[in-house]
Design a protein around this motif. Sequence first.
Motif, PDB file in Angstrom:
ATOM      1  N   UNK A 145     -61.109 -22.658 -14.658  1.00 52.81           N
ATOM      2  CA  UNK A 145     -60.489 -21.734 -15.607  1.00 52.81           C
ATOM      3  C   UNK A 145     -61.369 -20.498 -15.803  1.00 52.81           C
ATOM      4  N   UNK A 146     -62.671 -20.705 -15.910  1.00 51.45           N
ATOM      5  CA  UNK A 146     -63.595 -19.570 -16.052  1.00 51.45           C
ATOM      6  C   UNK A 146     -63.518 -18.644 -14.844  1.00 51.45           C
ATOM      7  N   UNK A 147     -63.435 -19.228 -13.650  1.00 53.39           N
ATOM      8  CA  UNK A 147     -63.302 -18.391 -12.446  1.00 53.39           C
ATOM      9  C   UNK A 147     -61.996 -17.600 -12.474  1.00 53.39           C
ATOM     10  N   UNK A 148     -60.922 -18.215 -12.956  1.00 46.86           N
ATOM     11  CA  UNK A 148     -59.650 -17.481 -13.037  1.00 46.86           C
ATOM     12  C   UNK A 148     -59.773 -16.312 -14.010  1.00 46.86           C
ATOM     13  N   UNK A 149     -60.469 -16.525 -15.124  1.00 49.22           N
ATOM     14  CA  UNK A 149     -60.635 -15.442 -16.096  1.00 49.22           C
ATOM     15  C   UNK A 149     -61.560 -14.355 -15.568  1.00 49.22           C
ATOM     16  N   UNK A 150     -62.592 -14.736 -14.847  1.00 52.30           N
ATOM     17  CA  UNK A 150     -63.467 -13.731 -14.227  1.00 52.30           C
ATOM     18  C   UNK A 150     -62.644 -12.861 -13.269  1.00 52.30           C
ATOM     19  N   UNK A 151     -61.818 -13.490 -12.463  1.00 51.98           N
ATOM     20  CA  UNK A 151     -60.989 -12.749 -11.513  1.00 51.98           C
ATOM     21  C   UNK A 151     -60.042 -11.792 -12.231  1.00 51.98           C
ATOM     22  N   UNK A 152     -59.350 -12.282 -13.245  1.00 54.65           N
ATOM     23  CA  UNK A 152     -58.375 -11.449 -13.959  1.00 54.65           C
ATOM     24  C   UNK A 152     -59.047 -10.338 -14.761  1.00 54.65           C
ATOM     25  N   UNK A 153     -60.127 -10.653 -15.462  1.00 49.10           N
ATOM     26  CA  UNK A 153     -60.811  -9.631 -16.249  1.00 49.10           C
ATOM     27  C   UNK A 153     -61.523  -8.618 -15.353  1.00 49.10           C
ATOM     28  N   UNK A 154     -62.044  -9.079 -14.214  1.00 46.46           N
ATOM     29  CA  UNK A 154     -62.656  -8.151 -13.257  1.00 46.46           C
ATOM     30  C   UNK A 154     -61.607  -7.179 -12.733  1.00 46.46           C
ATOM     31  N   UNK A 155     -60.425  -7.677 -12.435  1.00 46.78           N
ATOM     32  CA  UNK A 155     -59.328  -6.821 -11.986  1.00 46.78           C
ATOM     33  C   UNK A 155     -58.924  -5.838 -13.089  1.00 46.78           C
ATOM     34  N   UNK A 156     -58.844  -6.326 -14.318  1.00 49.85           N
ATOM     35  CA  UNK A 156     -58.528  -5.448 -15.444  1.00 49.85           C
ATOM     36  C   UNK A 156     -59.581  -4.341 -15.568  1.00 49.85           C
ATOM     37  N   UNK A 157     -60.848  -4.724 -15.476  1.00 45.47           N
ATOM     38  CA  UNK A 157     -61.930  -3.749 -15.571  1.00 45.47           C
ATOM     39  C   UNK A 157     -61.799  -2.706 -14.457  1.00 45.47           C
TER      40      UNK A 157
END
Length: 169
Positions: A145-157
């Motif tokens: 789940x943390x990896x999924x959030x890193x991916x999504x938030x990195x994309x948002x950034x």
Amino acid sequence: MSACGLQHQPTGNADGKGLLVVYFSKVIELSDTLFFILRKKNSQLTFLHVYHHGTMIFNWWAGVKYVAGGQSFLIGLINSLVHVVMYLYYGLAALGPHMQQYLWWKRYLTSLQLLQFFIVTIHTTYNLFTDCDFPDSMNAVVFAYSLSLITLFRNFYYQSYLTKKSKQT
């Protein structure tokens, strides 16, 4: 004390009660998302927003019910600190356009959120390879789940701050 430095505790202890507060905050955040949908504020709805708030309520329910304390408490503590900063930002923004000059730090707020997920991922990875009193199955779920959030938030950034900056130059 386990090798991970944080013990798993039953929900009845102080950590478990603190996690109930975190869980309740996730109910409020999901309600906020539902109000966006009902008010047709589609500009505020992104996959990241719906995914994050739609899944957090279930993640925290499982955390409170099955693995309160220790690792769950650490995640809740870090997440709560990040949310204090985040709601400070949104509270200032809600005061009106005259506050915009003081809100230059939004990109750093996103960086703080990413740092949160990196810390949780590193701590969870460490727990997977040590004798930690936290189920490996839950560590694996938190890790994924943390990896999924890193991916999504990195994309948002990237979309919010880096592509806009390159378009301006």
